[in-house]
Design a protein around this motif. Structure first.
Motif, mmCIF file in Angstrom:
data_model
loop_
_atom_site.group_PDB
_atom_site.id
_atom_site.type_symbol
_atom_site.label_atom_id
_atom_site.label_comp_id
_atom_site.label_asym_id
_atom_site.label_seq_id
_atom_site.Cartn_x
_atom_site.Cartn_y
_atom_site.Cartn_z
ATOM 1 N N TYR A 73 0.826 -1.208 0.000
ATOM 2 C CA TYR A 73 0.000 0.000 0.000
ATOM 3 C C TYR A 73 0.858 1.254 0.000
ATOM 4 O O TYR A 73 0.449 2.304 -0.545
ATOM 5 C CB TYR A 73 -0.983 0.001 1.170
ATOM 6 N N ALA B 210 0.067 3.745 -2.835
ATOM 7 C CA ALA B 210 -0.637 4.897 -2.254
ATOM 8 C C ALA B 210 0.314 5.568 -1.260
ATOM 9 O O ALA B 210 0.069 5.555 -0.057
ATOM 10 C CB ALA B 210 -1.926 4.452 -1.578
ATOM 11 N N LEU C 25 -4.583 10.801 1.844
ATOM 12 C CA LEU C 25 -5.496 11.746 1.213
ATOM 13 C C LEU C 25 -5.454 13.100 1.892
ATOM 14 O O LEU C 25 -5.561 14.140 1.242
ATOM 15 C CB LEU C 25 -6.925 11.200 1.226
ATOM 16 N N ASP D 264 -5.678 5.920 5.566
ATOM 17 C CA ASP D 264 -6.459 5.664 4.355
ATOM 18 C C ASP D 264 -5.648 4.931 3.300
ATOM 19 O O ASP D 264 -6.205 4.258 2.428
ATOM 20 C CB ASP D 264 -6.998 6.969 3.781
ATOM 21 N N ARG D 265 -4.320 5.015 3.368
ATOM 22 C CA ARG D 265 -3.498 4.322 2.372
ATOM 23 C C ARG D 265 -3.688 2.815 2.472
ATOM 24 O O ARG D 265 -3.649 2.105 1.462
ATOM 25 C CB ARG D 265 -2.032 4.681 2.581
ATOM 26 N N TRP E 159 -6.468 1.076 3.437
ATOM 27 C CA TRP E 159 -7.701 0.583 2.829
ATOM 28 C C TRP E 159 -7.730 0.833 1.332
ATOM 29 O O TRP E 159 -8.327 0.059 0.573
ATOM 30 C CB TRP E 159 -8.940 1.131 3.528
ATOM 31 N N ARG E 160 -7.037 1.880 0.879
ATOM 32 C CA ARG E 160 -6.964 2.079 -0.568
ATOM 33 C C ARG E 160 -6.135 0.983 -1.226
ATOM 34 O O ARG E 160 -6.470 0.513 -2.323
ATOM 35 C CB ARG E 160 -6.374 3.460 -0.875
ATOM 36 N N GLY F 241 -7.661 -1.649 -3.914
ATOM 37 C CA GLY F 241 -7.057 -1.852 -5.224
ATOM 38 C C GLY F 241 -6.784 -3.320 -5.512
ATOM 39 O O GLY F 241 -7.043 -3.807 -6.617
ATOM 40 N N SER G 12 -2.073 -6.240 0.958
ATOM 41 C CA SER G 12 -1.916 -4.795 1.089
ATOM 42 C C SER G 12 -0.752 -4.420 1.994
ATOM 43 O O SER G 12 -0.021 -3.459 1.726
ATOM 44 C CB SER G 12 -3.209 -4.157 1.612
#
Length: 415
Positions: free
Chosen positions: A161, A165, A169, A179-180, A182-183, A187, A206
Motif C-alpha cells: 500500500y 498509495a 489523502l 487511508d493508504r 484501505w486504498r 485496489g 496490502s
C-alpha cells in the motif's frame, strides 16, 4: 487514424475476433467493455479523456492543490505517455478507464507530496543509510529473495500500500485510520475481481512487503506502464533519458514513507532499506549516484525463462486493457528489453558498488545456504529469530498465496 492530440482519438470498438498471433480480451472483460461503451454512447457516464491538460486539471480540482513543484520533465513524460496511449496502445473502454485513474492518481500524489514537503521540509533531510538493493530482471526470483530478506526486522521494507498509495489523502501523518491501507486493499480486491490470474502471477497483500514500482508511477516513468500497455515510443523515451531526476524523486518519496511511519515526537532509528524494482537494472548509474553507499544482491536466471515468464505477465496485463493483444509482439519486445537490461547490468560492473551474485537455480536448491552467503556478504549476523521468520514464511507461502522459494521448475516459472 490517430488523433493529432493525445486522448482525443476516436474510441475503437472491441473486436470479437483477432488475427493470427493476437488474442481478444476475456469474455468477462468484453462484457465490461460493452457496458462502458453503451453508457458513454447514451450519455449516462462521461468518457474519460487522456488529454494531458484535462488530467492535470482533474488532479488539481480533486485535491484543491496546485503546486506540482519543479518540473523535472514530468510534463514531457506525461505528454509522451498519453500520446503513446492514444496512438499505439489500442486501449479498450476498460483500459481507458484504468489509464485515466492511474494517471490522475499519479498527479494527485505529486501534488500531495509537494504540499507535504512545503510544510515539512525536514522530511528531505531523513537518512536512507546503505540500502540493500535486490537487482535483477523481472521474473528472475527477485520477489522471493526480497520477501525473505524482509523477514529481518533489522531492515526496512516498503509495503504494497505504501508503494501504490504513498501519500495519505489528507496530506498529513495518519493518526487514527491510515487511508493508504484501505486504498491498497481496495485496489487489490478490484484486481482480484477483474483479473484473477494476475494474483497468481504476482500474489501479494496490502500490508505485505512489495517492490517500489508504484513510486515510479508518481514520476510518470518506466515499466510500471510498459508492462500494462503497448507503448513502444514511451519505452524508448524512458530507455534513453537522463534518469537521475527520477531517482532523486524516488529517494524523496522513500524519505516521505519513512517520515509517515514515525509518530510525532518520536525519533526514528535508521535501518537499511531493502529495495527491489526490476526497472533498476536499466538505470544503474542514476540509482547508484542517488544511493552511493548501496550494496547490490544480483539475481540471475536463464534469459529464455525470464522472457517466457515476462511475456505471460505482460500479456495478462495487456489483455485486460486492450482491444487486441499481440503475443508475438510482446515476445519480441521483452526479448529486446531483457537483452538491453542484461547489457546494462554487465556495463554497470565497472561502477564502484559492492555486489553479491545469486542464481535462481541456487535459491531453488538451497535457499538457506544462499541466505547465509548473502548475510556474510552484508557482514550481518543471521539471527535465529530472523531465520525462524524466514522458515515460517516459506512454510506458509502456499497457504497465504505468497511466492515460495522451494518449488518445482514447472511452478517456479510463475514466480
Amino acid at each position: 487514424m490517430p488523433s493529432p492530440m493525445p486522448g482525443l482519438g476516436r474510441r475503437p470498438t472491441t473486436a470479437a475476433t483477432a488475427a493470427d498471433g493476437e488474442s481478444a480480451p476475456p469474455r468477462r472483460v468484453r462484457a465490461i467493455n460493452a457496458a462502458l461503451a453503451a453508457a458513454w454512447d447514451a450519455g449516462w457516464l462521461p468518457e474519460p479523456t487522456l488529454a494531458p491538460a484535462a488530467l492535470v486539471d482533474t488532479a488539481v480540482r480533486s485535491t484543491a492543490l496546485a503546486d506540482f513543484g519543479t518540473d523535472d520533465g514530468w510534463r514531457h513524460r506525461l505528454t509522451a505517455l498519453t500520446t503513446a496511449l492514444d496512438r499505439e496502445a489500442d486501449l479498450s473502454p476498460l483500459g481507458r478507464v484504468m489509464a485515466f485513474g492511474q494517471l490522475v492518481g499519479a498527479l494527485r500524489n505529486r501534488l500531495r507530496a509537494q504540499a507535504l514537503w512545503n510544510r515539512h521540509p525536514e522530511i528531505l533531510d531523513r537518512p536512507i543509510p546503505a540500502p540493500v538493493i535486490v537487482l535483477g530482471q523481472m521474473r528472475s526470483g527477485t520477489t522471493r529473495l526480497h520477501r525473505l530478506l524482509a523477514c529481518d526486522p533489522g531492515f526496512c521494507h516498503t509495503r504494497f500500500y505504501e508503494s501504490w498509495a504513498p501519500l495519505p489523502l489528507c496530506g498529513a501523518p495518519p493518526r487514527w485510520v491510515d487511508d493508504r491501507r484501505w486504498r491498497g486493499a481496495a485496489g487489490l480486491a478490484c484486481a482480484r475481481l477483474l483479473n484473477p490470474p494476475f494474483t497468481r502471477l504476482h500474489p501479494t497483500r496490502s500490508q505485505a512487503p512489495d517492490e517500489e514500482i508504484g513510486l515510479h508511477a508518481v514520476s510518470l516513468f518506466g515499466s510500471v506502464f510498459e508492462a500494462q500497455w503497448r507503448i513502444p515510443s514511451f519505452a524508448a523515451l524512458c530507455e534513453s533519458m537522463d534518469t537521475l531526476p527520477i531517482y532523486r524523486e524516488f529517494r524523496r518519496l522513500l524519505q516521505t514513507i519513512d517520515w509517515l511511519r514515525t509518530p510525532p515526537g518520536r525519533q526514528a532509528t535508521p535501518r537499511p532499506w531493502i529495495l527491489k524494482v526490476p526497472q533498476f537494472t536499466q538505470d544503474l548509474p542514476a540509482l547508484l549516484a542517488t544511493f552511493p553507499d548501496a550494496r547490490l544482491i544480483c539475481t540471475t536466471r536463464d534469459p529464455e525463462r525470464v522472457v517466457a515468464s515476462s511475456v505471460r505477465l505482460v500479456h495478462n496485463q495487456m489483455a485486460l486493457q486492450s482491444n487486441r493483444t499481440d503475443r508475438d509482439w510482446i515476445m519480441r519486445e521483452w526479448r529486446r528489453k531483457v537483452a538491453l537490461r542484461t547489457a546494462r547490468i554487465a556495463a554497470s560492473r565497472a561502477l564502484p558498488a559492492p555486489r553479491h551474485d545469486v542464481t535462481f537455480a541456487a535459491m531453488d536448491q538451497d535457499w538457506r545456504r544462499e541466505i547465509r552467503a548473502i548475510y556474510a556478504f552484508l557482514d550481518r549476523p543471521l539471527g535465529a529469530d530472523t531465520l525462524a521468520r524466514m522458515e515460517r514464511y516459506v512454510g506458509t507461502a502456499t497457504r497465504t498465496q505468497m511466492p515460495r522459494p522451494e518449488i518445482s521448475t514447472r511452478i517456479s516459472n510463475l514466480v
